[in-house]
Each structure stands twice: as structure tokens, then as C-alpha cells.
Design an enzyme around this catalytic site. Sequence first.
Site, PDB file in Angstrom:
ATOM      1  N   CYS A 211       0.868  -1.182   0.000  1.00  0.00           N
ATOM      2  CA  CYS A 211       0.000   0.000   0.000  1.00  0.00           C
ATOM      3  C   CYS A 211       0.905   1.232   0.000  1.00  0.00           C
ATOM      4  CB  CYS A 211      -0.854  -0.048   1.269  1.00  0.00           C
ATOM      5  SG  CYS A 211      -2.005   1.320   1.376  1.00  0.00           S
ATOM      6  N   HIS A 212       0.924   1.942  -1.120  1.00  0.00           N
ATOM      7  CA  HIS A 212       1.827   3.099  -1.189  1.00  0.00           C
ATOM      8  C   HIS A 212       1.230   4.299  -1.921  1.00  0.00           C
ATOM      9  CE1 HIS A 212       2.460   1.414  -5.212  1.00  0.00           C
ATOM     10  NE2 HIS A 212       2.878   2.618  -5.571  1.00  0.00           N
ATOM     11  N   ARG A 213       0.032   4.152  -2.502  1.00  0.00           N
ATOM     12  CA  ARG A 213      -0.490   5.262  -3.317  1.00  0.00           C
ATOM     13  C   ARG A 213      -0.763   6.483  -2.458  1.00  0.00           C
ATOM     14  NH1 ARG A 213       0.176   4.651  -7.912  1.00  0.00           N
ATOM     15  NH2 ARG A 213       0.277   2.521  -8.574  1.00  0.00           N
ATOM     16  N   ARG A 244       7.889   5.946   0.967  1.00  0.00           N
ATOM     17  CA  ARG A 244       6.992   7.120   0.962  1.00  0.00           C
ATOM     18  C   ARG A 244       6.206   7.235   2.277  1.00  0.00           C
ATOM     19  NH1 ARG A 244       2.992   9.962  -1.765  1.00  0.00           N
ATOM     20  NH2 ARG A 244       3.770   9.726  -3.865  1.00  0.00           N
TER      21      ARG A 244
END
Length: 361
Positions: A211-213, A244
Amino acid sequence: MKKVCTVVGARPQFIKLAVVSRELRESFQETLIHTGQHYDTDMSDIFFDELEIPKPDYNLGIHPTGGGAHGAMTGRMLMQIEEVLIQERPDLLLVFGDTNSTLAGALAAVKLHIPVCHVEAGNRLYTLDNPEEVNRIVTDHVSSIHLACTASGVDFLRREGFSDSVHLVGDPMYDAFCRYSARLDGSELAGLTDLEGARVSLPERFYYMTCHRQENTGRDEELAQIFQAMERLDAPVIYPVHPRNRERARRLSRDCKNMILTNPVGYCTSISLVCRAEKIITDSGGLQREAFFAQKPCVTVFDYVAWPETMENGCNRLAKPERDDILNKLGAKVCFDPAYKPFGDGCSAGRIVEQIQRFLK
Ligand code: UD1
Ligand code: UDP
């Protein structure tokens, strides 16, 4: 021998490059430009080493600025790629996907009248709220060769008026999956480490999440809801964290008991986790396809369908970043049809090179 300059910068591009470059170098001289967009060892070098990708001829060292100033990042890339292209004078520029590196490469080339070949052309979400959508649209509209991974990509391109330049070649991510999944023996799982660097041993049953968006990790609310869903699952969740959102993930997971946060992993470790997991939870364009390749049920926490073919028969379902929606979608029935192969036959790299050859003939 004609010369192709390839521009890459982000993790998923290194994986596509690994299969395409090998084939490309049989017929062309390739000059490789790495923008530096991804730069940590476990976001960049690990892929070049593990997938035996030739060392970049140029590493521009342009790191994303904190706070996500896309214009500044893309602008710096544009200036430096232009300088390299003026020096190298390639016959064609090759780019993959939809990152800022893709856009900068395509713009630099077209301004110098160097034709652009776009691999993974034609993907559309139809919202400019998604930071990558503008990269997809602009890159396609300045490209001379549009290579689509799937039939839906071809349809989107035709709707935008492209015709003779569009070719269905299959998905190089599927090539990579076929090539490297055949080599997995379990040893690739030995190096998992948690965010403090301690070794992690893999539970027998687990879920795999990435999960990085920006849409899911830019604020606490969404990520906290996703974590709450993971806490309710009946087996631990392995979650390699993208840099991120490392700090946010660390803070929000302080009281979590079911999630195992790890450092980013190499490609073979990642596909090995896909192949062994019960189910996949992701917002990654690449991982939702790999779940489909491995015939693992997937829930994509995102508002838009990025890869329509994966959604057939509920193999991949969209969920909002809300605990109950994610859990409901994870509990739904899934049915894979092994005969349905919308991403090609694992030989897209050869077709990509063929199309470049035809164009430059
Ligand atoms: C980028 C792509 C996205 C792709 C993703 C793959 C754009 C607009 N987005 O998003 O399409 O899905 O790569 O992973 O190009 N950072 C590090 N170390 C690194 C890389 C990044 O610390 O090696 C941090 C930086 O602080 C940076 C942040 O991560 O500010 C975001 O990086 P960036 O490249 O802007 O976006 P991604 O989320 O990686
Ligand atoms: N991946 C990886 N290590 C990780 C997480 C993902 O190698 O820690 C792989 C994953 O298997 C897939 C690719 O990276 O092949 C997807 O990249 P990412 O999610 O960064 O970008 P996206 O596909 O969303 O553009």
C-alpha cells in the site's frame, strides 16, 4: 546498429526493463538512463543486481522532493534527460508505464524530434485526480509507437484516435513473472527484515499487502482504516512498506498485533510472497496483476479500475479505504478461469522489439 535510449526511474520499471532490455540488446545498442527517482538500495540496486539488469549508462540522481512536488521533479528530469539525448542522439526513446520519469523522458525526446515508444500505453482511469493519469495521457499523445499490454489498452487508444501506431504486445510484467517465478525455491524468503532490521520468519499462512499510493497513504485516516481491516484477518499480514509512507505506517501500526511490517523486498521475494499468500491486498498496479497471474484472490484498495481484465469473475475487487468494505470484499467468492490469459503468453519483450524494428526499418 541503431541506438535506443531507455529511460527508467521507478521500481516497476526496473522489472519491465529486466525482460525487455535482454531482448532489445540482441538487435540494438541500448543506452540506459536512470533518473534516480527511486534511489534507496532496496528500491533500486536490489532489482539491478537480482534481475541482472545492465548498469545504467547515466544515473541522473534526481530524487523526489519531500512533499511531492511533481513539477520540480519532472522539470529537473526533463532538463537532464535532454542534455543526455543531445549527446547520445538515439534513433528512438523507450519508456514504460506512467511515472514522472516516463513523462520527462517522453517530453525530452519529442522536443528533439526523437520518436518515442511507450510500453504499457493506453491505460486510463479517466480522472486527473490520480497523479499518474496525466503522465499516461501526455506520454501517449507524444509517442509514435503505442504498445498496449491488453485489449482494453488498445480500446482506450483507439477511442483517442490512435490507429496504425497501436499494437497489442502483451504485458512485460507477465514475462517477468513467468521467467522469475520458475526459479523460486524458497531461499528468496530468507532475507525478510522488519523496519528495525531484525529477521522476520514467515508464518505458514499469511496475507500479502502492499500500500503506497498517495490516495491511501497521504493522510492517517485511510491508512488507519486499512490497518484496522488487516487486524481482523485470520492470519498475519506481511506488509513491505514503501519509503513514501514508512513513518506514517510505523506510527499507525504501533498497537497492531496481526501485521508484520517489513522493509521493501526484492522482486523474487515479492512474487514468492504472492505465490504463497492466501490473498493479496494492494493498491499497486503491478501487484494486482501478479495476484491474477498467480491466481490469488485480490482486493485493490482504490477508487478506479486500472486493469479491467483482472476484475473478471471477482478475481480482483475494488474496495474503499474503509475497514468493513475491505473485509467484505476479501470474504467474497472468487473464481479463476485458467484458460483466460489476457496478459499474453509471456513473450511480450520479443514483440516490443519487433515493433521497434519495424518502425526503424
Ligand atoms: C512512483 C510513481 C507511481 C509508482 C511508484 C512505484 C509517479 C508520479 N509515481 O510513486 O506511479 O506506482 O513510483 O513504486 O512517478 N522515496 C524514498 N526512497 C526511494 C524512493 C522514494 O525515500 O528510493 C520517498 C521520497 O521521499 C519521495 C516519496 O518516497 O518523496 C515518493 O516517491 P515518488 O517517486 O515521488 O513516488 P512513488 O510513491 O514512489
Ligand atoms: N514489489 C517488490 N518489492 C516490494 C513491493 C513490491 O519487488 O517490496 C514489486 C511487486 O511484486 C511488483 C512491483 O514491485 O512487481 C510493483 O511496483 P509498485 O507497487 O512499486 O508500483 P506500481 O505497480 O503500483 O506502479
